[in-house]
Write an enzyme that holds these catalytic residues in place. Structure first.
Site, PDB file in Angstrom:
ATOM      1  N   LYS A  12       0.839  -1.201   0.000  1.00  0.00           N
ATOM      2  CA  LYS A  12       0.000   0.000   0.000  1.00  0.00           C
ATOM      3  C   LYS A  12       0.881   1.263   0.000  1.00  0.00           C
ATOM      4  CE  LYS A  12      -3.582  -2.480   2.656  1.00  0.00           C
ATOM      5  NZ  LYS A  12      -4.438  -2.450   3.880  1.00  0.00           N
ATOM      6  N   TYR A  52     -12.464  -2.890  -2.577  1.00  0.00           N
ATOM      7  CA  TYR A  52     -12.937  -2.873  -1.193  1.00  0.00           C
ATOM      8  C   TYR A  52     -14.460  -2.947  -1.093  1.00  0.00           C
ATOM      9  CZ  TYR A  52      -8.311  -1.908   0.824  1.00  0.00           C
ATOM     10  OH  TYR A  52      -7.007  -1.994   1.253  1.00  0.00           O
ATOM     11  N   ASN A 115      -1.422  -0.204   7.193  1.00  0.00           N
ATOM     12  CA  ASN A 115      -0.820  -1.471   7.630  1.00  0.00           C
ATOM     13  C   ASN A 115      -0.020  -2.167   6.517  1.00  0.00           C
ATOM     14  OD1 ASN A 115      -2.973  -2.307   6.127  1.00  0.00           O
ATOM     15  ND2 ASN A 115      -4.018  -3.425   7.769  1.00  0.00           N
ATOM     16  N   HIS A 118      -1.697  -5.613   1.641  1.00  0.00           N
ATOM     17  CA  HIS A 118      -2.980  -6.294   1.470  1.00  0.00           C
ATOM     18  C   HIS A 118      -2.698  -7.678   0.904  1.00  0.00           C
ATOM     19  CE1 HIS A 118      -6.896  -7.538  -0.055  1.00  0.00           C
ATOM     20  NE2 HIS A 118      -6.254  -7.873  -1.158  1.00  0.00           N
ATOM     21  N   GLU A 129      -9.855 -10.715  -7.228  1.00  0.00           N
ATOM     22  CA  GLU A 129      -8.940  -9.571  -7.108  1.00  0.00           C
ATOM     23  C   GLU A 129      -7.876  -9.574  -8.211  1.00  0.00           C
ATOM     24  OE1 GLU A 129      -7.567  -9.746  -3.050  1.00  0.00           O
ATOM     25  OE2 GLU A 129      -9.461  -8.948  -2.271  1.00  0.00           O
TER      26      GLU A 129
HETATM   27  N1  LIG Z   1      -9.973   2.144  10.705  1.00  0.00           N
HETATM   28  C1  LIG Z   1     -10.264   0.860  10.535  1.00  0.00           C
HETATM   29  N2  LIG Z   1      -9.754   0.236   9.455  1.00  0.00           N
HETATM   30  C2  LIG Z   1     -10.043  -1.049   9.304  1.00  0.00           C
HETATM   31  C3  LIG Z   1     -10.874  -1.780  10.207  1.00  0.00           C
HETATM   32  N3  LIG Z   1     -10.989  -3.057   9.762  1.00  0.00           N
HETATM   33  C4  LIG Z   1     -10.276  -3.101   8.632  1.00  0.00           C
HETATM   34  N4  LIG Z   1      -9.709  -1.902   8.349  1.00  0.00           N
HETATM   35  C5  LIG Z   1      -8.877  -1.564   7.206  1.00  0.00           C
HETATM   36  O1  LIG Z   1      -9.440  -2.161   6.060  1.00  0.00           O
HETATM   37  C6  LIG Z   1      -8.501  -3.055   5.439  1.00  0.00           C
HETATM   38  C7  LIG Z   1      -9.255  -4.255   4.924  1.00  0.00           C
HETATM   39  O2  LIG Z   1      -9.836  -4.935   6.017  1.00  0.00           O
HETATM   40  P1  LIG Z   1      -9.935  -6.516   6.057  1.00  0.00           P
HETATM   41  O3  LIG Z   1     -10.091  -7.017   4.660  1.00  0.00           O
HETATM   42  O4  LIG Z   1     -10.941  -6.879   7.062  1.00  0.00           O
HETATM   43  O5  LIG Z   1      -8.498  -6.903   6.663  1.00  0.00           O
HETATM   44  P2  LIG Z   1      -7.348  -7.805   6.049  1.00  0.00           P
HETATM   45  O6  LIG Z   1      -7.919  -8.816   5.106  1.00  0.00           O
HETATM   46  O7  LIG Z   1      -6.440  -8.289   7.133  1.00  0.00           O
HETATM   47  O8  LIG Z   1      -6.530  -6.704   5.321  1.00  0.00           O
HETATM   48  P3  LIG Z   1      -6.306  -6.526   3.771  1.00  0.00           P
HETATM   49  O9  LIG Z   1      -5.263  -7.555   3.446  1.00  0.00           O
HETATM   50  O10 LIG Z   1      -5.807  -5.110   3.671  1.00  0.00           O
HETATM   51  O11 LIG Z   1      -7.626  -6.767   3.083  1.00  0.00           O
HETATM   52  C8  LIG Z   1      -7.491  -3.366   6.535  1.00  0.00           C
HETATM   53  O12 LIG Z   1      -6.223  -3.653   6.008  1.00  0.00           O
HETATM   54  C9  LIG Z   1      -7.481  -2.109   7.357  1.00  0.00           C
HETATM   55  O13 LIG Z   1      -6.557  -1.163   6.826  1.00  0.00           O
HETATM   56  C10 LIG Z   1     -11.393  -1.093  11.335  1.00  0.00           C
HETATM   57  O14 LIG Z   1     -12.114  -1.651  12.159  1.00  0.00           O
HETATM   58  N5  LIG Z   1     -11.064   0.228  11.436  1.00  0.00           N
HETATM   59 MG   LIG Z   2      -9.063  -8.226   3.444  1.00  0.00          MG
END
Ligand SMILES: Nc1nc2c(ncn2[C@@H]2O[C@H](COP(=O)(O)OP(=O)(O)OP(=O)(O)O)[C@@H](O)[C@H]2O)c(=O)[nH]1
Ligand SMILES: [Mg+2]
Length: 137
Positions: A12, A52, A115, A118, A129
């Site tokens: 990212k 997303y 973070n 992805h 994706e």
């Molecule tokens: N601020 C905030 N950001 C969130 C939260 N949950 C997820 N995100 C963001 O949204 C992204 C996608 O969420 P998820 O798909 O649930 O998490 P993930 O699969 O571990 O992460 P990705 O690999 O980035 O998809 C995360 O990487 C975070 O940056 C939350 O509760 N608060």
């Molecule tokens: Mg995810």
């Protein structure tokens, strides 16, 4: 090799700005995974929203879209045995404060908003994706 998979990985904008693309790639390679495709991309808002889509309607959705479109992203298709789970293990937990040291998020991030990486969360998600980010494949 049993169960060879492909998965979509993004470094990212925060990871690109921190100059750790090489470090991230190196961790996947050292695990034994292979880079099938790779490109630097400035993400169009439409692609970000499709990527997303599962988070549409959540409080953090607009911030997600702003962040992923805020600067260049390194997009990769990573391939190898059990690649989906292996890459998520290397990335670490979504919240960097819960990610173990030694994982990418555990080592390089302090906030769930930024973070570093992805990765697709299942083979079916990976197929969707990869189609979005690498329509040319
Ligand atoms: N601020 C905030 N950001 C969130 C939260 N949950 C997820 N995100 C963001 O949204 C992204 C996608 O969420 P998820 O798909 O649930 O998490 P993930 O699969 O571990 O992460 P990705 O690999 O980035 O998809 C995360 O990487 C975070 O940056 C939350 O509760 N608060
Ligand atoms: Mg995810």
């Amino acid at each position: 090799m049993a169960n060879v998979e492909k998965t979509l990985v993004l470094v990212k904008p925060d990871g690109v700005k921190k100059h750790i693309c090489g470090e991230v790639i190196s961790r996947f390679e050292r695990k034994g995974l292979h880079i099938h495709a790779i490109k630097m991309i400035q993400v169009p808002v439409e692609l970000a929203k499709k990527h997303y889509a599962e988070h549409e309607g959540k409080g953090f959705f607009n911030d997600l879209i702003s962040f992923i479109t805020s600067g260049p992203v390194l997009a990769m298709v990573i391939e190898g045995e059990n690649a989906v789970a292996a890459v998520r293990q290397i990335n670490g937990a979504t919240n960097p404060l819960e990610a173990v040291p030694g994982s990418i998020r555990g080592d390089f991030a302090t906030s769930i908003d930024e973070n570093i990486v992805h990765a697709s969360d299942a083979p079916e998600t990976a197929a969707r994706e990869i189609g979005l980010w690498f329509p040319e494949l």
